[in-house]
Design a protein around this motif. Structure first.
Motif, mmCIF file in Angstrom:
data_model
loop_
_atom_site.group_PDB
_atom_site.id
_atom_site.type_symbol
_atom_site.label_atom_id
_atom_site.label_comp_id
_atom_site.label_asym_id
_atom_site.label_seq_id
_atom_site.Cartn_x
_atom_site.Cartn_y
_atom_site.Cartn_z
ATOM 1 N N GLU A 36 0.758 -1.248 0.291
ATOM 2 C CA GLU A 36 -0.249 0.152 -0.219
ATOM 3 C C GLU A 36 0.685 1.053 -0.155
ATOM 4 O O GLU A 36 0.845 2.479 -1.123
ATOM 5 C CB GLU A 36 -0.660 -0.077 1.662
ATOM 6 C CG GLU A 36 -2.007 1.299 1.238
ATOM 7 C CD GLU A 36 -3.007 0.779 0.290
ATOM 8 O OE1 GLU A 36 -3.401 1.990 -0.255
ATOM 9 O OE2 GLU A 36 -3.541 -0.562 0.147
ATOM 10 N N HIS A 55 3.909 7.393 1.109
ATOM 11 C CA HIS A 55 2.120 6.620 1.333
ATOM 12 C C HIS A 55 1.206 6.774 0.177
ATOM 13 O O HIS A 55 1.899 8.106 -0.330
ATOM 14 C CB HIS A 55 1.436 8.050 2.062
ATOM 15 C CG HIS A 55 1.633 7.673 3.577
ATOM 16 N ND1 HIS A 55 0.920 6.302 4.761
ATOM 17 C CD2 HIS A 55 2.633 8.325 4.291
ATOM 18 C CE1 HIS A 55 1.328 6.734 5.507
ATOM 19 N NE2 HIS A 55 2.328 7.210 5.870
ATOM 20 N N ARG A 56 0.552 6.181 -0.185
ATOM 21 C CA ARG A 56 0.140 5.955 -1.615
ATOM 22 C C ARG A 56 -0.861 7.057 -1.877
ATOM 23 O O ARG A 56 -0.970 7.779 -1.368
ATOM 24 C CB ARG A 56 -1.392 4.945 -1.794
ATOM 25 C CG ARG A 56 -1.563 4.251 -3.044
ATOM 26 C CD ARG A 56 -3.075 3.012 -2.559
ATOM 27 N NE ARG A 56 -3.170 2.767 -4.230
ATOM 28 C CZ ARG A 56 -2.102 1.682 -5.044
ATOM 29 N NH1 ARG A 56 -1.550 1.557 -4.754
ATOM 30 N NH2 ARG A 56 -2.790 1.619 -5.825
ATOM 31 N N TYR A 59 -4.950 7.797 -1.036
ATOM 32 C CA TYR A 59 -5.728 7.119 0.255
ATOM 33 C C TYR A 59 -5.483 8.215 1.313
ATOM 34 O O TYR A 59 -7.234 7.838 1.767
ATOM 35 C CB TYR A 59 -4.573 6.290 -0.084
ATOM 36 C CG TYR A 59 -5.504 4.875 0.984
ATOM 37 C CD1 TYR A 59 -6.464 4.743 0.991
ATOM 38 C CD2 TYR A 59 -4.539 4.987 1.702
ATOM 39 C CE1 TYR A 59 -6.668 3.575 1.674
ATOM 40 C CE2 TYR A 59 -5.283 3.428 2.931
ATOM 41 C CZ TYR A 59 -6.496 2.957 2.277
ATOM 42 O OH TYR A 59 -7.176 1.748 3.457
ATOM 43 N N HIS A 60 -5.091 8.927 1.372
ATOM 44 C CA HIS A 60 -5.801 10.104 2.839
ATOM 45 C C HIS A 60 -5.199 11.516 2.281
ATOM 46 O O HIS A 60 -4.241 11.666 1.932
ATOM 47 C CB HIS A 60 -5.231 9.376 3.758
ATOM 48 C CG HIS A 60 -5.479 7.724 4.327
ATOM 49 N ND1 HIS A 60 -6.330 8.867 4.963
ATOM 50 C CD2 HIS A 60 -4.879 7.095 5.287
ATOM 51 C CE1 HIS A 60 -7.018 6.783 5.129
ATOM 52 N NE2 HIS A 60 -5.794 5.877 5.654
ATOM 53 N N TRP A 176 -13.125 1.567 -0.328
ATOM 54 C CA TRP A 176 -11.927 0.794 -1.116
ATOM 55 C C TRP A 176 -12.911 0.629 -2.472
ATOM 56 O O TRP A 176 -13.201 -0.268 -2.743
ATOM 57 C CB TRP A 176 -11.806 -0.382 -0.509
ATOM 58 C CG TRP A 176 -11.127 -0.826 0.833
ATOM 59 C CD1 TRP A 176 -10.536 0.802 0.668
ATOM 60 C CD2 TRP A 176 -10.718 -1.500 1.755
ATOM 61 N NE1 TRP A 176 -9.424 0.459 1.601
ATOM 62 C CE2 TRP A 176 -10.131 -0.866 2.105
ATOM 63 C CE3 TRP A 176 -11.290 -2.860 1.531
ATOM 64 C CZ2 TRP A 176 -8.478 -1.066 3.029
ATOM 65 C CZ3 TRP A 176 -10.813 -3.421 2.950
ATOM 66 C CH2 TRP A 176 -9.825 -2.708 3.883
ATOM 67 N N ASP A 239 -2.314 2.474 8.667
ATOM 68 C CA ASP A 239 -3.231 3.128 7.294
ATOM 69 C C ASP A 239 -4.887 3.172 7.092
ATOM 70 O O ASP A 239 -5.227 4.351 6.806
ATOM 71 C CB ASP A 239 -2.422 2.484 6.120
ATOM 72 C CG ASP A 239 -1.774 3.531 5.107
ATOM 73 O OD1 ASP A 239 -1.657 4.844 5.849
ATOM 74 O OD2 ASP A 239 -2.204 2.788 4.018
ATOM 75 N N ASP A 240 -5.456 1.997 7.827
ATOM 76 C CA ASP A 240 -7.002 1.401 6.873
ATOM 77 C C ASP A 240 -7.632 1.858 8.470
ATOM 78 O O ASP A 240 -8.656 2.029 8.381
ATOM 79 C CB ASP A 240 -6.668 0.113 7.276
ATOM 80 C CG ASP A 240 -6.615 0.105 5.551
ATOM 81 O OD1 ASP A 240 -6.054 0.792 4.371
ATOM 82 O OD2 ASP A 240 -6.529 -1.387 5.513
ATOM 83 N N TRP A 301 -11.191 -2.953 -3.083
ATOM 84 C CA TRP A 301 -9.166 -2.813 -3.193
ATOM 85 C C TRP A 301 -8.540 -2.994 -4.285
ATOM 86 O O TRP A 301 -7.619 -2.633 -3.974
ATOM 87 C CB TRP A 301 -8.999 -3.731 -1.729
ATOM 88 C CG TRP A 301 -8.046 -2.810 -0.852
ATOM 89 C CD1 TRP A 301 -7.460 -1.975 -0.024
ATOM 90 C CD2 TRP A 301 -6.458 -3.577 -1.487
ATOM 91 N NE1 TRP A 301 -6.136 -1.956 0.112
ATOM 92 C CE2 TRP A 301 -5.459 -3.505 -0.523
ATOM 93 C CE3 TRP A 301 -6.582 -5.015 -2.021
ATOM 94 C CZ2 TRP A 301 -4.227 -3.049 -0.621
ATOM 95 C CZ3 TRP A 301 -4.860 -5.435 -2.190
ATOM 96 C CH2 TRP A 301 -3.811 -4.360 -1.323
ATOM 97 N N ARG A 305 -6.530 -1.179 -6.926
ATOM 98 C CA ARG A 305 -4.992 -1.655 -7.138
ATOM 99 C C ARG A 305 -4.426 -2.768 -7.994
ATOM 100 O O ARG A 305 -3.155 -3.992 -6.838
ATOM 101 C CB ARG A 305 -4.649 -1.366 -4.886
ATOM 102 C CG ARG A 305 -5.021 -0.601 -4.380
ATOM 103 C CD ARG A 305 -4.831 -1.289 -3.267
ATOM 104 N NE ARG A 305 -5.067 0.197 -2.108
ATOM 105 C CZ ARG A 305 -6.367 0.478 -1.992
ATOM 106 N NH1 ARG A 305 -7.009 0.239 -2.625
ATOM 107 N NH2 ARG A 305 -6.584 1.967 -1.099
#
Length: 316
Positions: A36, A55-56, A59-60, A176, A239-240, A301, A305
């Motif tokens: 991730e 970080h991807r 995503y955030h 997701w 992360d989640d 998800w 990805r």
């Protein structure tokens, strides 16, 4: 189309540029994970070890990443062993980094040496596996207790694994992705999943939320995300983490090793959980439903990805 993987050399270049935002004299830097996020083991000239994460993107938000650290700080205050961030030169927990032209946020954590519980459980005797799940149950119960008593601060921003976040109730997109529209599935499979979604959504929307069954959860607390370091159990990978029902947290943990010995695994986990707090029994009864929900969310998800997917993940 699956994007070509970024060469290791390019990732290491990006990592060296990112780590310059921290007041560290780097002696060694190694890529340790492509998932991730990109993760690197950093050693400074004093021999101290850290993990750098790129970080991807998408995503955030920055605010959501800062909120992750806000919660883990509160968990540490409650005596729970969770990651310790290292502040950048700016005084913030994150800095901007680039992998080629792609912008990512970079964060630094103290490295905790050890094996994961998942690694230790591989090929182990059933009694040892039971003990591991009981210990995870205790840790999860401590997290739920802290969250149930915690006053969420102003400006705190994290996603929610609620009816909208999981099933897209209300017309939105689940956190997701719209799993029932996945191009990895056949048309009949998509139709079946759309029907499941229509059935599950109202059930989730009807669930009452109280501090006893809903709040901040780790949302990925399985044996591979618990590091054993001496006598410590160190929980990693927040992360989640977001708002959700405790049954979702239960399902993520209990579904990590498939169907084998599930009843025994659940009994051990719940015994450990009850050493710290009593679970909401309706949440326990809903574990089978949330196991299905977790599987459906995972299809979304994987679809989003393709670079991380393995053959058969969406259908097997």
């Amino acid at each position: 189309m699956v994007a070509e993987p970024v060469p290791d050399a390019a990732l290491l270049t990006a990592a060296h540029e990112a780590v310059a935002h921290w007041p560290l004299a780097v002696r060694d830097l190694k890529l340790v994970s492509r998932s991730e996020n990109y993760a690197f083991r950093v050693e400074d000239e004093r021999g101290r070890l850290f993990v750098l994460r790129l970080h991807r993107p998408g995503y955030h938000t920055f605010e959501e990443l800062v909120s992750e650290q806000t919660w883990t700080a509160a968990l540490r205050e409650a005596g729970i062993d969770v990651p310790v961030p290292v502040l950048a030169r700016s005084g913030q927990g994150y800095a901007t980094a680039f992998v080629g032209d792609e912008q990512r946020y970079a964060g630094m954590l103290e490295w905790v040496p050890g094996d994961t519980l998942g690694d230790r459980m591989d090929g182990a005797e059933p009694k040892f596996i039971d003990d591991c799940y009981a210990r995870i149950g205790e840790v999860m119960a401590a997290l739920h207790t802290q969250a149930s008593e915690w006053r969420v601060p102003d400006g705190f921003a994290r996603h929610a694994f609620d009816a909208g976040g999981l099933m897209g109730v209300g017309g939105g997109t689940p956190f997701w992705g719209r799993f029932w529209e996945s191009h990895l599935l056949t048309a009949p499979d998509r139709s079946m999943l759309a029907d499941l979604r229509d059935r599950i959504g109202p059930v989730l929307a009807s669930l009452v939320r109280t501090p006893a069954n809903y709040g901040m959860i780790h949302a990925d607390l399985h044996p591979q995300n618990v590091v054993v370091s001496g006598k410590r159990l160190h929980v990693i990978d927040f992360d989640d983490a977001g708002f959700g029902w405790h049954a979702y947290d239960f399902a993520v943990c209990l579904g990590a090793h498939g169907r084998d010995d599930f009843a025994r695994r659940q009994a051990a986990f719940l015994n450990g959980y009850r050493h710290v707090r009593e679970p909401d029994e309706r949440m326990v009864a809903l574990v089978p439903l949330f196991l299905l929900i977790r599987s459906l969310a995972s299809i979304g998800w994987i679809t989003a990805r393709p670079d991380l997917a393995r053959p058969g993940m969406a259908t097997g």
